[in-house]
Motif scaffolding. Structure first.
Motif, PDB file in Angstrom:
ATOM      1  N   ASP A 180       0.811  -1.221   0.000  1.00 28.62           N
ATOM      2  CA  ASP A 180       0.000   0.000   0.000  1.00 28.62           C
ATOM      3  C   ASP A 180       0.850   1.280   0.000  1.00 28.62           C
ATOM      4  O   ASP A 180       0.326   2.378   0.054  1.00 28.62           O
ATOM      5  CB  ASP A 180      -0.989   0.023   1.162  1.00 28.62           C
ATOM      6  CG  ASP A 180      -0.314   0.110   2.522  1.00 28.62           C
ATOM      7  OD1 ASP A 180       0.928   0.061   2.585  1.00 28.62           O
ATOM      8  OD2 ASP A 180      -1.043   0.225   3.527  1.00 28.62           O
ATOM      9  N   GLY A 181       2.160   1.140  -0.041  1.00 22.34           N
ATOM     10  CA  GLY A 181       3.044   2.299  -0.104  1.00 22.34           C
ATOM     11  C   GLY A 181       3.164   3.071   1.198  1.00 22.34           C
ATOM     12  O   GLY A 181       3.655   4.195   1.213  1.00 22.34           O
ATOM     13  N   SER A 182       2.737   2.476   2.285  1.00 20.85           N
ATOM     14  CA  SER A 182       2.804   3.183   3.570  1.00 20.85           C
ATOM     15  C   SER A 182       4.197   3.062   4.194  1.00 20.85           C
ATOM     16  O   SER A 182       4.942   2.125   3.917  1.00 20.85           O
ATOM     17  CB  SER A 182       1.752   2.629   4.540  1.00 20.85           C
ATOM     18  OG  SER A 182       2.018   1.285   4.847  1.00 20.85           O
ATOM     19  N   CYS A 183       4.518   4.034   5.018  1.00 18.93           N
ATOM     20  CA  CYS A 183       5.821   4.074   5.678  1.00 18.93           C
ATOM     21  C   CYS A 183       5.619   4.501   7.131  1.00 18.93           C
ATOM     22  O   CYS A 183       4.900   5.461   7.400  1.00 18.93           O
ATOM     23  CB  CYS A 183       6.734   5.056   4.957  1.00 18.93           C
ATOM     24  SG  CYS A 183       8.370   5.167   5.666  1.00 18.93           S
ATOM     25  N   GLU A 184       6.241   3.786   8.044  1.00 14.92           N
ATOM     26  CA  GLU A 184       6.140   4.099   9.468  1.00 14.92           C
ATOM     27  C   GLU A 184       7.543   4.326  10.015  1.00 14.92           C
ATOM     28  O   GLU A 184       8.427   3.493   9.846  1.00 14.92           O
ATOM     29  CB  GLU A 184       5.465   2.939  10.205  1.00 14.92           C
ATOM     30  CG  GLU A 184       5.265   3.167  11.674  1.00 14.92           C
ATOM     31  CD  GLU A 184       4.153   4.152  11.970  1.00 14.92           C
ATOM     32  OE1 GLU A 184       4.222   4.796  13.029  1.00 14.92           O
ATOM     33  OE2 GLU A 184       3.219   4.279  11.158  1.00 14.92           O
ATOM     34  N   MET A 185       7.767   5.467  10.645  1.00 17.01           N
ATOM     35  CA  MET A 185       9.061   5.785  11.248  1.00 17.01           C
ATOM     36  C   MET A 185       9.007   5.462  12.738  1.00 17.01           C
ATOM     37  O   MET A 185       8.086   5.898  13.435  1.00 17.01           O
ATOM     38  CB  MET A 185       9.406   7.260  11.060  1.00 17.01           C
ATOM     39  CG  MET A 185       9.618   7.666   9.619  1.00 17.01           C
ATOM     40  SD  MET A 185      11.073   6.918   8.885  1.00 17.01           S
ATOM     41  CE  MET A 185      12.355   7.803   9.700  1.00 17.01           C
ATOM     42  N   ILE A 186      10.001   4.707  13.205  1.00 12.61           N
ATOM     43  CA  ILE A 186      10.074   4.324  14.612  1.00 12.61           C
ATOM     44  C   ILE A 186      11.399   4.815  15.176  1.00 12.61           C
ATOM     45  O   ILE A 186      12.457   4.613  14.571  1.00 12.61           O
ATOM     46  CB  ILE A 186       9.980   2.797  14.774  1.00 12.61           C
ATOM     47  CG1 ILE A 186       8.649   2.288  14.231  1.00 12.61           C
ATOM     48  CG2 ILE A 186      10.164   2.381  16.229  1.00 12.61           C
ATOM     49  CD1 ILE A 186       8.538   0.782  14.185  1.00 12.61           C
ATOM     50  N   THR A 187      11.357   5.460  16.324  1.00 15.36           N
ATOM     51  CA  THR A 187      12.566   5.907  17.000  1.00 15.36           C
ATOM     52  C   THR A 187      13.067   4.778  17.892  1.00 15.36           C
ATOM     53  O   THR A 187      12.306   4.207  18.667  1.00 15.36           O
ATOM     54  CB  THR A 187      12.278   7.149  17.872  1.00 15.36           C
ATOM     55  OG1 THR A 187      11.734   8.169  17.046  1.00 15.36           O
ATOM     56  CG2 THR A 187      13.560   7.653  18.528  1.00 15.36           C
ATOM     57  N   VAL A 188      14.347   4.445  17.745  1.00 13.35           N
ATOM     58  CA  VAL A 188      14.962   3.387  18.543  1.00 13.35           C
ATOM     59  C   VAL A 188      16.079   4.018  19.371  1.00 13.35           C
ATOM     60  O   VAL A 188      16.982   4.646  18.824  1.00 13.35           O
ATOM     61  CB  VAL A 188      15.540   2.265  17.648  1.00 13.35           C
ATOM     62  CG1 VAL A 188      16.206   1.193  18.479  1.00 13.35           C
ATOM     63  CG2 VAL A 188      14.461   1.686  16.757  1.00 13.35           C
ATOM     64  N   TYR A 189      16.019   3.834  20.678  1.00 12.03           N
ATOM     65  CA  TYR A 189      17.032   4.374  21.572  1.00 12.03           C
ATOM     66  C   TYR A 189      18.071   3.313  21.908  1.00 12.03           C
ATOM     67  O   TYR A 189      17.743   2.127  22.000  1.00 12.03           O
ATOM     68  CB  TYR A 189      16.376   4.909  22.859  1.00 12.03           C
ATOM     69  CG  TYR A 189      15.510   6.106  22.598  1.00 12.03           C
ATOM     70  CD1 TYR A 189      16.069   7.378  22.532  1.00 12.03           C
ATOM     71  CD2 TYR A 189      14.149   5.973  22.389  1.00 12.03           C
ATOM     72  CE1 TYR A 189      15.275   8.477  22.272  1.00 12.03           C
ATOM     73  CE2 TYR A 189      13.351   7.065  22.120  1.00 12.03           C
ATOM     74  CZ  TYR A 189      13.924   8.319  22.063  1.00 12.03           C
ATOM     75  OH  TYR A 189      13.149   9.408  21.791  1.00 12.03           O
ATOM     76  N   PHE A 190      19.296   3.729  22.082  1.00 15.58           N
ATOM     77  CA  PHE A 190      20.389   2.824  22.405  1.00 15.58           C
ATOM     78  C   PHE A 190      20.148   2.168  23.757  1.00 15.58           C
ATOM     79  O   PHE A 190      19.794   2.833  24.728  1.00 15.58           O
ATOM     80  CB  PHE A 190      21.712   3.592  22.427  1.00 15.58           C
ATOM     81  CG  PHE A 190      22.904   2.722  22.709  1.00 15.58           C
ATOM     82  CD1 PHE A 190      23.393   1.868  21.749  1.00 15.58           C
ATOM     83  CD2 PHE A 190      23.523   2.763  23.943  1.00 15.58           C
ATOM     84  CE1 PHE A 190      24.486   1.064  22.003  1.00 15.58           C
ATOM     85  CE2 PHE A 190      24.620   1.967  24.209  1.00 15.58           C
ATOM     86  CZ  PHE A 190      25.109   1.110  23.239  1.00 15.58           C
ATOM     87  N   ASP A 191      20.324   0.854  23.811  1.00 16.46           N
ATOM     88  CA  ASP A 191      20.144   0.091  25.045  1.00 16.46           C
ATOM     89  C   ASP A 191      21.492  -0.541  25.406  1.00 16.46           C
ATOM     90  O   ASP A 191      21.907  -1.529  24.804  1.00 16.46           O
ATOM     91  CB  ASP A 191      19.073  -0.976  24.849  1.00 16.46           C
ATOM     92  CG  ASP A 191      18.746  -1.752  26.103  1.00 16.46           C
ATOM     93  OD1 ASP A 191      19.566  -1.757  27.041  1.00 16.46           O
ATOM     94  OD2 ASP A 191      17.669  -2.370  26.137  1.00 16.46           O
ATOM     95  N   TYR A 192      22.175   0.035  26.373  1.00 17.64           N
ATOM     96  CA  TYR A 192      23.517  -0.408  26.750  1.00 17.64           C
ATOM     97  C   TYR A 192      23.530  -1.863  27.216  1.00 17.64           C
ATOM     98  O   TYR A 192      24.371  -2.650  26.784  1.00 17.64           O
ATOM     99  CB  TYR A 192      24.096   0.498  27.838  1.00 17.64           C
ATOM    100  CG  TYR A 192      25.447   0.023  28.327  1.00 17.64           C
ATOM    101  CD1 TYR A 192      26.597   0.312  27.608  1.00 17.64           C
ATOM    102  CD2 TYR A 192      25.560  -0.732  29.491  1.00 17.64           C
ATOM    103  CE1 TYR A 192      27.830  -0.140  28.034  1.00 17.64           C
ATOM    104  CE2 TYR A 192      26.789  -1.189  29.930  1.00 17.64           C
ATOM    105  CZ  TYR A 192      27.925  -0.890  29.196  1.00 17.64           C
ATOM    106  OH  TYR A 192      29.144  -1.353  29.613  1.00 17.64           O
ATOM    107  N   ASP A 193      22.608  -2.243  28.075  1.00 17.31           N
ATOM    108  CA  ASP A 193      22.585  -3.609  28.612  1.00 17.31           C
ATOM    109  C   ASP A 193      22.355  -4.646  27.516  1.00 17.31           C
ATOM    110  O   ASP A 193      23.022  -5.684  27.474  1.00 17.31           O
ATOM    111  CB  ASP A 193      21.524  -3.755  29.705  1.00 17.31           C
ATOM    112  CG  ASP A 193      21.852  -2.931  30.938  1.00 17.31           C
ATOM    113  OD1 ASP A 193      23.057  -2.738  31.216  1.00 17.31           O
ATOM    114  OD2 ASP A 193      20.914  -2.480  31.607  1.00 17.31           O
TER     115      ASP A 193
END
Length: 59
Positions: free
Chosen positions: A18-31
């Motif tokens: 369907d041509g859709s795009c979803e942006m997800i923010t990923v934060y650094f996980d040290y452990d």
């Protein structure tokens, strides 16, 4: 993220049907990163390095 010293990044999930795009923010996980790198290191030195060396000896 660890190699580039990033505290966060963005992942784009694209659906071609369907041509859709979803942006997800990923934060650094040290452990999580530390755990995964230790596992990779253990597997590399206990299994993969042996296979690489064995292949070079066999020709």
């Amino acid at each position: 993220m660890a190699v580039l010293n990033l505290s966060k990044c963005y992942v784009c999930l694209y659906a071609s049907y369907d041509g859709s795009c979803e942006m997800i923010t990923v934060y650094f996980d040290y452990d999580f990163t530390k755990t995964m790198l230790m596992k990779i290191k253990r597997i590399y030195f206990s299994e993969i390095l042996y296979i690489i060396c064995d292949q070079k000896i066999d020709g």
